[in-house]
Design a protein around this motif. Structure first.
Motif: not given
Length: 153
Positions: A4, A67, A70-71
Motif C-alpha cells: 500500500d 488500496k 483508499s478503503t
C-alpha cells in the motif's frame, strides 16, 4: 500482495497544504485522526459541516493511492457521514464527493474526500442534465472498463 504505497515527490509534499495539516504544521479544525487519515472542516465549506477526509501520506489522486488507504478513507468518510446525520447540525442529506484531476474540479492536488451535509434550500446544486447514451456505446464503454480491470490484477 501489493504494498500500500502512495506516490508524490518529497518536494510536492513539502509544499502541500494537506500534508501540512496532517503533520499539524498548518491550522485546521480537526474532527478525526488516526495513523492513516485526518478529517477536518473544509476552510471554504459548501454548507456548514463540510468535511474533508485526507490520507496522511501524500497522494495526488486515485492512481497514487494504495488500496488499503483508499478503503480506509472511504470507511472513515462513511462513519463521518453517519456522525453528521446524528449531529446537532440537523442535516437532511449527505453528498460524498471525490474530485480526481483538474478537469474533475480538483483544486488541491492531495487526494481528499468531501463529506458534505445537505440542507433543504442550501443553494448548492449539481446542474448537469446528462444525455441518454445509446446501448451500443454503453456496451463498448463497459468492455473498455472490464479490459482495464483485468489489466490491473
Amino acid at each position: 500482495m501489493v504494498a500500500d504505497l502512495t506516490t508524490g515527490s518529497a518536494a510536492a509534499a513539502q509544499k502541500c497544504i494537506f500534508c501540512a495539516v496532517a503533520a499539524r504544521r498548518a491550522e485546521a479544525s480537526m474532527v478525526y485522526e488516526d495513523d492513516t487519515v485526518v478529517a477536518f472542516m473544509d476552510l471554504n465549506p459548501v454548507t456548514p459541516g463540510h468535511l474533508l477526509v485526507v490520507p496522511r501520506r501524500h497522494a495526488v489522486g486515485l492512481e497514487d493511492l494504495g488500496k488499503a488507504t483508499s478503503t480506509h478513507v472511504w470507511s472513515v468518510g462513511h462513519d463521518l457521514a453517519r456522525a453528521l446525520r446524528r449531529s446537532s447540525l440537523d442535516c437532511e442529506g449527505i453528498n460524498v464527493l471525490l474530485c480526481d484531476g483538474e478537469v474533475a474540479f480538483q483544486t488541491v492536488f492531495h487526494f481528499h474526500l468531501h463529506v458534505i451535509p445537505r440542507y433543504a434550500g442550501d443553494g448548492w446544486t449539481l446542474k448537469a442534465v446528462p444525455p441518454q447514451r445509446e446501448r451500443a456505446f454503453l456496451d463498448s464503454d463497459a468492455q473498455a472498463i472490464r479490459d482495464a480491470i483485468t489489466s490491473t490484477h
